[in-house]
Each structure stands twice: as C-alpha cells, then as structure tokens.
Write an enzyme that holds these catalytic residues in place. Structure first.
Site, short mmCIF file in Angstrom:
data_model
loop_
_atom_site.label_atom_id
_atom_site.label_comp_id
_atom_site.label_asym_id
_atom_site.label_seq_id
_atom_site.Cartn_x
_atom_site.Cartn_y
_atom_site.Cartn_z
N ARG A 90 8.87 42.28 -19.41
CA ARG A 90 10.22 42.19 -18.87
C ARG A 90 11.13 43.28 -19.42
O ARG A 90 10.84 43.91 -20.44
CB ARG A 90 10.82 40.82 -19.20
N ASP A 255 17.79 37.59 -35.37
CA ASP A 255 16.49 38.14 -35.76
C ASP A 255 16.60 38.91 -37.07
O ASP A 255 15.70 38.85 -37.91
CB ASP A 255 15.98 39.09 -34.67
#
Length: 311
Positions: A90, A255
């Site tokens: 993606r 993250d």
C-alpha cells in the site's frame, strides 16, 4: 544478530507533501513530495537505528511500492528482510495544509495476504529473531490476516525466550490474550479494548492493570497524547508528564516511543528510564515535518533535560 527484530504486517510507502489549502473538487497543487518507508515496525527499526541500536525490519511486500521500500531502507541503512507476496504494498499519503497548519492523512488498506504468505511471515520471524532480545510488532493487520495473528507472534516469542513488545489496535489487540512483555496502547485503543470511557487516571490504571492480571502483558504503557503517559505494572504505576515541544507532525510518534523504550531496555535501562527515553523520542518526532521521524540529537537533548529535572 540484532537485539531487536520488528515485524510490520502492513507496511506502506509513505508519501508526504504540503499544499496551501485542501479543498474539494479543485486541483490541490502540492509541494515537492517526500518518500519514506512506513508502517509501525519499519518505523520502530528506523528509530532504533537512528539512536545507534541494532534492529532488523521484517515485512511482507510486493509490487512497485514494495520495491521502493527496499530501496528506501537501503538508503537509510536499515537492515531488513523482505518477505515476497503477490499483492502490491500500500501507499499512504500525508498533506500538510500550510494555511491552517492542519494535517490530512490518507491511509490505504494494503494487500490481502494468503495463508501461505502469513505462515512464511511467522517462519521468518522465528528464524531471524532466534538470537534477538526483543520482537516488536507494531501496526495494523492487512486484509486476509486473522485478528489473532499477533497472538501467534507472541507464541513464537515465548518459544524462543524473547520478550515481545506490541503496539496495535482494534480486533488485533482484543485477540491478543497472552505472552506480551510490554503493551503500548493509546488511551483510545485502551478504551476500545475495555469498552469503557476511562475518564480518570484511576480508571486508566485499573484498565491497564486488568490486562496484566489477565495475563495479557507484564507491563502496560498507556500513551495519553498531550497529557503524557501512564506506566503500569502489576504492583505500581506512575503518571508521566508530557514533554512540551512545537508540533509539526504526529506521524510516527507512537512508533518512535516504542522504539526508544525497547532500545533502552535492550541497553539495560530500568523500565522507568526506558519509558522516559521513549517519551523523548516520541516528542522529538512531533518536531519533524511530514513522515520524518526523530533526530538523535533531539532525543538525547530532551531525555537529558528530563534527567536533570528528575535529579
């Protein structure tokens, strides 16, 4: 062998740009694009590498966007193991609107992975993480991957004797029942996991500790955005004040937090110090535009400032 192996089941080619205004119907004229390898675990590996640690990024990828991920990770010097899949990886698109300062993020679903491709991902994790200290799974699951996939990763980590760090949401979080060392939900994700509003700190701590008592995780770090974070163990908890920085983009902040916590623990930091290093990395990423992640000097400066305040 790396100290940290990350798995990104739904990686992305991240594209970031800016425009004066985002409006319907008319063409939106954008500035020069920036391309980065994206997806939770890939971002974790990038930040570990930025901070001087040793990480291997494992991910399934296919098509031209998958090829681009390889090239970009090579560019950034991030060791990686690509698992070939039939579908095309993606792309995600972020636009910063200059007029308002708002950010628009467009995230595509990713390719459907077959059962054989999923099994190959688990086999690759088991091989690459055999001598690691931590496995980190971060991000969403792509179409076709069952919600209990991260439980299977937790089972692999248990067999290897490797600590497992998890940062995910929705059904993937609900279907992970055991074997996690450190879980990092946002307050929204914790609300979804428990089905409760969790308006007060006491309720948040109780919800996090419930996961610990149920055997899901040994440690839970709840990120509260602009309100900081809460560190919860079986016997104690601590509310952690936010680090105030000018915000340019929130992409990758969570993250970065996971990466620095994991690296701190791998380097022998105690849990509290590692979480503060994570908060410094998350704050440093907020300071960078688009899909850029933290800079080492910013992380070290913010963490050192906290150490001075803490005495």
């Amino acid at each position: 062998m790396p100290d940290v192996v990350t798995i990104t089941m739904n990686p992305a080619l991240d594209i970031a740009t800016s425009a004066e205004a985002v409006v319907p119907t008319d063409k939106v004229r954008c500035g020069q694009p920036r391309y980065d390898p994206g997806g939770g675990g890939i971002n974790v590996a990038r930040v570990v590498r930025t901070l001087g640690g040793d990480a291997l990024a494992v991910f399934p990828a296919g098509g031209p966007a998958g090829d681009a991920l390889d090239l970009l990770l090579d560019r950034d010097g991030v060791p990686h193991q690509r698992i070939p899949v039939a579908g095309s990886t993606r792309e995600s698109f972020t636009v910063d609107e200059r007029r308002s300062g708002q950010q628009y993020r467009f995230v595509l679903p990713g390719p459907e992975l077959s059962k054989a491709e999923q099994d190959l991902c688990l086999e690759t994790i088991a091989k690459t993480a055999a001598d690691a200290r931590f496995i980190v799974a971060s991000g969403s699951l792509p179409p076709g991957v069952p919600a209990d996939f991260y439980q299977k990763v937790a089972d692999v980590a248990r067999r290897l004797g490797v600590r497992f760090v998890l940062d995910t949401s929705g059904e993937a979080l609900r279907q992970t029942k055991s074997g996690v060392y450190l879980l990092k939900p946002s307050i929204r994700e914790l609300r979804e996991r428990t089905g409760r509003e969790l308006r007060t700190e006491a309720e948040q701590v109780a919800a996090a500790r419930g996961l610990i008592l149920d055997g899901v995780s040994e440690v839970v770090v709840v990120s509260l955005g602009s309100q900081g974070a809460v560190l919860v163990t079986r016997d104690a908890h601590e509310s952690l004040a936010p680090i105030e920085v000018p915000i340019r983009s929130a992409v990758g902040a969570g993250d970065s937090m996971v990466a620095a916590i994991t690296l701190g623990l791998a380097r022998g930091m105690d849990l509290r110090d590692a979480v503060h290093l994570g908060m410094a990395a998350g704050a440093a990423t907020l300071m960078t535009p688009g899909t850029g992640l933290c800079r080492r000097e910013d992380v070290e400066r913010l963490y050192s400032a906290w150490r001075l305040r803490a005495g």
